[in-house]
Motif scaffolding. Structure first.
Motif, mmCIF file in Angstrom:
data_model
loop_
_atom_site.group_PDB
_atom_site.id
_atom_site.type_symbol
_atom_site.label_atom_id
_atom_site.label_comp_id
_atom_site.label_asym_id
_atom_site.label_seq_id
_atom_site.Cartn_x
_atom_site.Cartn_y
_atom_site.Cartn_z
ATOM 1 N N SER A 163 0.082 72.243 -3.005
ATOM 2 C CA SER A 163 0.978 73.404 -2.970
ATOM 3 C C SER A 163 0.846 74.210 -4.258
ATOM 4 O O SER A 163 0.494 73.685 -5.319
ATOM 5 C CB SER A 163 2.437 72.956 -2.792
ATOM 6 N N VAL A 164 1.131 75.503 -4.131
ATOM 7 C CA VAL A 164 1.177 76.411 -5.271
ATOM 8 C C VAL A 164 2.555 77.058 -5.271
ATOM 9 O O VAL A 164 2.954 77.683 -4.286
ATOM 10 C CB VAL A 164 0.079 77.489 -5.183
ATOM 11 N N MET A 165 3.279 76.877 -6.359
ATOM 12 C CA MET A 165 4.655 77.371 -6.438
ATOM 13 C C MET A 165 4.876 78.092 -7.756
ATOM 14 O O MET A 165 4.119 77.920 -8.710
ATOM 15 C CB MET A 165 5.644 76.208 -6.332
ATOM 16 N N ALA A 166 5.947 78.869 -7.787
ATOM 17 C CA ALA A 166 6.395 79.464 -9.040
ATOM 18 C C ALA A 166 7.415 78.537 -9.688
ATOM 19 O O ALA A 166 7.934 77.617 -9.052
ATOM 20 C CB ALA A 166 7.013 80.828 -8.775
ATOM 21 N N ASN A 167 7.708 78.778 -10.961
ATOM 22 C CA ASN A 167 8.733 77.995 -11.663
ATOM 23 C C ASN A 167 10.086 78.679 -11.502
ATOM 24 O O ASN A 167 10.727 79.074 -12.482
ATOM 25 C CB ASN A 167 8.358 77.826 -13.132
ATOM 26 N N GLY A 168 10.532 78.789 -10.252
ATOM 27 C CA GLY A 168 11.761 79.535 -9.952
ATOM 28 C C GLY A 168 13.000 78.981 -10.615
ATOM 29 O O GLY A 168 13.920 79.740 -10.970
ATOM 30 N N ASP A 169 13.053 77.663 -10.823
ATOM 31 C CA ASP A 169 14.218 77.073 -11.476
ATOM 32 C C ASP A 169 14.308 77.509 -12.930
ATOM 33 O O ASP A 169 15.374 77.921 -13.409
ATOM 34 C CB ASP A 169 14.184 75.540 -11.363
ATOM 35 N N VAL A 170 13.188 77.468 -13.628
ATOM 36 C CA VAL A 170 13.154 77.880 -15.032
ATOM 37 C C VAL A 170 13.468 79.373 -15.160
ATOM 38 O O VAL A 170 14.251 79.795 -16.013
ATOM 39 C CB VAL A 170 11.769 77.572 -15.653
ATOM 40 N N ARG A 201 15.394 75.479 -5.637
ATOM 41 C CA ARG A 201 14.916 75.525 -7.023
ATOM 42 C C ARG A 201 15.583 76.662 -7.793
ATOM 43 O O ARG A 201 16.033 76.480 -8.938
ATOM 44 C CB ARG A 201 13.389 75.691 -7.057
ATOM 45 N N ARG A 202 15.646 77.835 -7.196
ATOM 46 C CA ARG A 202 16.224 78.988 -7.896
ATOM 47 C C ARG A 202 17.721 78.810 -8.103
ATOM 48 O O ARG A 202 18.258 79.145 -9.169
ATOM 49 C CB ARG A 202 15.908 80.269 -7.131
ATOM 50 N N GLU A 295 9.590 88.464 -12.031
ATOM 51 C CA GLU A 295 8.404 88.907 -11.308
ATOM 52 C C GLU A 295 7.398 87.773 -11.116
ATOM 53 O O GLU A 295 7.097 87.033 -12.051
ATOM 54 C CB GLU A 295 7.746 90.077 -12.048
ATOM 55 N N ASP A 296 6.911 87.669 -9.888
ATOM 56 C CA ASP A 296 5.863 86.706 -9.578
ATOM 57 C C ASP A 296 4.509 87.226 -10.022
ATOM 58 O O ASP A 296 4.263 88.434 -10.037
ATOM 59 C CB ASP A 296 5.794 86.468 -8.064
ATOM 60 N N GLN A 297 3.632 86.309 -10.350
ATOM 61 C CA GLN A 297 2.213 86.635 -10.471
ATOM 62 C C GLN A 297 1.592 86.361 -9.091
ATOM 63 O O GLN A 297 0.870 85.396 -8.891
ATOM 64 C CB GLN A 297 1.553 85.788 -11.551
ATOM 65 N N SER A 298 1.956 87.218 -8.144
ATOM 66 C CA SER A 298 1.645 86.933 -6.747
ATOM 67 C C SER A 298 0.152 86.952 -6.445
ATOM 68 O O SER A 298 -0.340 86.136 -5.664
ATOM 69 C CB SER A 298 2.397 87.907 -5.831
ATOM 70 N N PRO A 325 3.595 80.507 -13.352
ATOM 71 C CA PRO A 325 4.866 80.929 -13.970
ATOM 72 C C PRO A 325 5.285 82.343 -13.569
ATOM 73 O O PRO A 325 4.451 83.226 -13.366
ATOM 74 C CB PRO A 325 4.572 80.862 -15.475
ATOM 75 N N GLN A 326 6.596 82.522 -13.462
ATOM 76 C CA GLN A 326 7.166 83.849 -13.275
ATOM 77 C C GLN A 326 7.579 84.408 -14.637
ATOM 78 O O GLN A 326 7.677 83.661 -15.615
ATOM 79 C CB GLN A 326 8.388 83.772 -12.352
ATOM 80 N N LYS A 327 7.821 85.703 -14.698
ATOM 81 C CA LYS A 327 8.233 86.292 -15.969
ATOM 82 C C LYS A 327 9.471 87.150 -15.765
ATOM 83 O O LYS A 327 9.588 87.890 -14.791
ATOM 84 C CB LYS A 327 7.097 87.111 -16.585
ATOM 85 N N LEU A 328 10.402 87.035 -16.699
ATOM 86 C CA LEU A 328 11.623 87.844 -16.679
ATOM 87 C C LEU A 328 11.348 89.143 -17.431
ATOM 88 O O LEU A 328 10.969 89.129 -18.605
ATOM 89 C CB LEU A 328 12.771 87.087 -17.342
ATOM 90 N N VAL A 329 11.520 90.260 -16.732
ATOM 91 C CA VAL A 329 11.294 91.574 -17.325
ATOM 92 C C VAL A 329 12.641 92.311 -17.374
ATOM 93 O O VAL A 329 13.219 92.634 -16.326
ATOM 94 C CB VAL A 329 10.264 92.393 -16.523
ATOM 95 N N ILE A 330 13.126 92.537 -18.575
ATOM 96 C CA ILE A 330 14.434 93.183 -18.748
ATOM 97 C C ILE A 330 14.249 94.704 -18.729
ATOM 98 O O ILE A 330 13.497 95.262 -19.518
ATOM 99 C CB ILE A 330 15.097 92.750 -20.070
ATOM 100 N N ARG A 331 14.978 95.345 -17.822
ATOM 101 C CA ARG A 331 14.962 96.813 -17.766
ATOM 102 C C ARG A 331 16.408 97.305 -17.938
ATOM 103 O O ARG A 331 17.002 97.055 -18.985
ATOM 104 C CB ARG A 331 14.321 97.285 -16.459
#
Length: 337
Positions: A163-170, A201-202, A295-298, A325-331
């Motif tokens: 499986s390939v997943m994002a780190n949604g919990d983090v 997870r999220r 944001e996902d690195q989809s 990994p996902q990234k938090l982008v603050i706008r």
């Protein structure tokens, strides 16, 4: 009126005989693993029911291109389109073509898609579960048949498939912490069905942030049911009635439903209600105020999913768990003034 009867499939033969699809497939190929009596039974029934192997699939076995199948829940969203793009890019480099099936978040459509891919003799399958899939027998059948399969995003049977997943919990914990650090206290979470591992997870990350900051968990501020714009719009209105001052939204559909509900209520984002959603940079940048987003690195997720599938096709049977990994982008929607 003409009666349009669908073609007989391997699954139909298997159900009629009370055996697995794998047994039927091997019997039709004269496999020595299947006894002569069973081979004759299978072939007789195939003739009776006018079963005909798919000529497209036969040509694929003899000639290029080699094909993999991809099952997605909602192809019109940017996330799944970008994942598919990544899969196609990686597959093309390895000499494969890609066939995709859109389940429209319906488990029965998902079963049909898998069955069709089996009939087409694709060399492997990449799949993301539909939101109402709770019976995984069609995937267990894939394992029994030895067809390579990799899950991405929403997964199941992790002891049997890579499986390939994002780190949604983090990512969810980081986003919730940002909301706390910028003045929000009654932070709500809107998610899809609780049986989806991605939702769990999220939600876990969101709850961990509240616990670490000693903020009481209010069950009225956690709503997880389904992935649907109209439902999420109404769920947001309930949360606003319960005085939520911030919302963490599970995906892009829920994020923009919440965005609309907050605005339609005449509330200001983020001054009255802060908002962070799991969504993509394209949509997040084009609304006003611009959306703070996880944001996902989809595209990368698609590439990694295809790499794992190709490993499996080439004989590597190890079970891999890859995190992208996902990234938090603050706008502009998350920090209260």
């Amino acid at each position: 009126m003409t009666n349009h009867k669908r073609r007989t499939s391997l699954k139909d033969l298997a159900q009629e005989l009370g055996v697995s699809i794998a047994t039927v497939s091997r019997a039709l190929r004269n496999s020595p693993e299947i006894g002569m009596e069973m081979q004759e039974k299978v072939k007789a029934l195939a003739k009776k029911l006018n079963y005909r192997p798919n000529p497209f699939a036969q040509s694929l076995r003899k000639e290029a291109p080699r094909v993999i199948g991809v099952v997605v829940p909602n192809l019109v969203t940017h996330y799944y389109a970008a994942v598919l793009d990544g899969i196609e890019d990686e597959a093309r480099k390895a000499g494969y073509s890609v066939i995709s099936a859109n389940t429209h978040e319906d488990s029965e459509a998902e079963v049909r898609a898998i069955d069709n891919f089996i009939s087409l003799h694709v060399e492997g399958i990449i799949a993301c579960l539909s939101q109402n899939t709770t019976d995984y027998s069609h995937f267990e059948e894939i394992a029994q048949m030895g067809i390579p399969l990799v899950f991405f995003g929403r997964t199941c049977l992790q002891d049997r498939f890579s499986s390939v997943m994002a780190n949604g919990d983090v990512a969810a914990q980081e986003a919730t912490q940002h909301l706390i650090d910028t003045g929000s206290r009654r932070i709500a979470f809107i998610g899809g069905p609780n049986h989806l591992d991605m939702v769990r997870r999220r939600k876990h990350g969101y709850l961990e942030a509240l616990r670490e900051n000693k903020i009481p968990i209010d069950r009225n501020l956690v709503i997880c049911e389904k992935i649907d714009y109209d439902w999420a719009y109404e769920a947001t209105k309930k949360l606003l009635d319960n005085h939520a001052d911030a919302i963490l939204a599970f995906n892009d559909i829920i994020t923009f439903a919440a965005f609309s509900a907050i605005k339609d209520k005449g509330l200001r984002i983020p001054d009255d209600v802060a908002l962070i959603g799991f969504t993509d940079d394209v949509h997040a940048s084009y609304v006003t105020p611009r959306m703070s987003a996880i944001e996902d690195q989809s595209h990368e997720m698609g590439i990694e999913s295809c790499k794992l599938l190709l490993k499996n096709i080439n004989g590597d049977t190890k079970i891999y768990k890859k995190i992208v990994p996902q990234k938090l982008v603050i706008r502009d929607t998350s920090a209260k003034r």
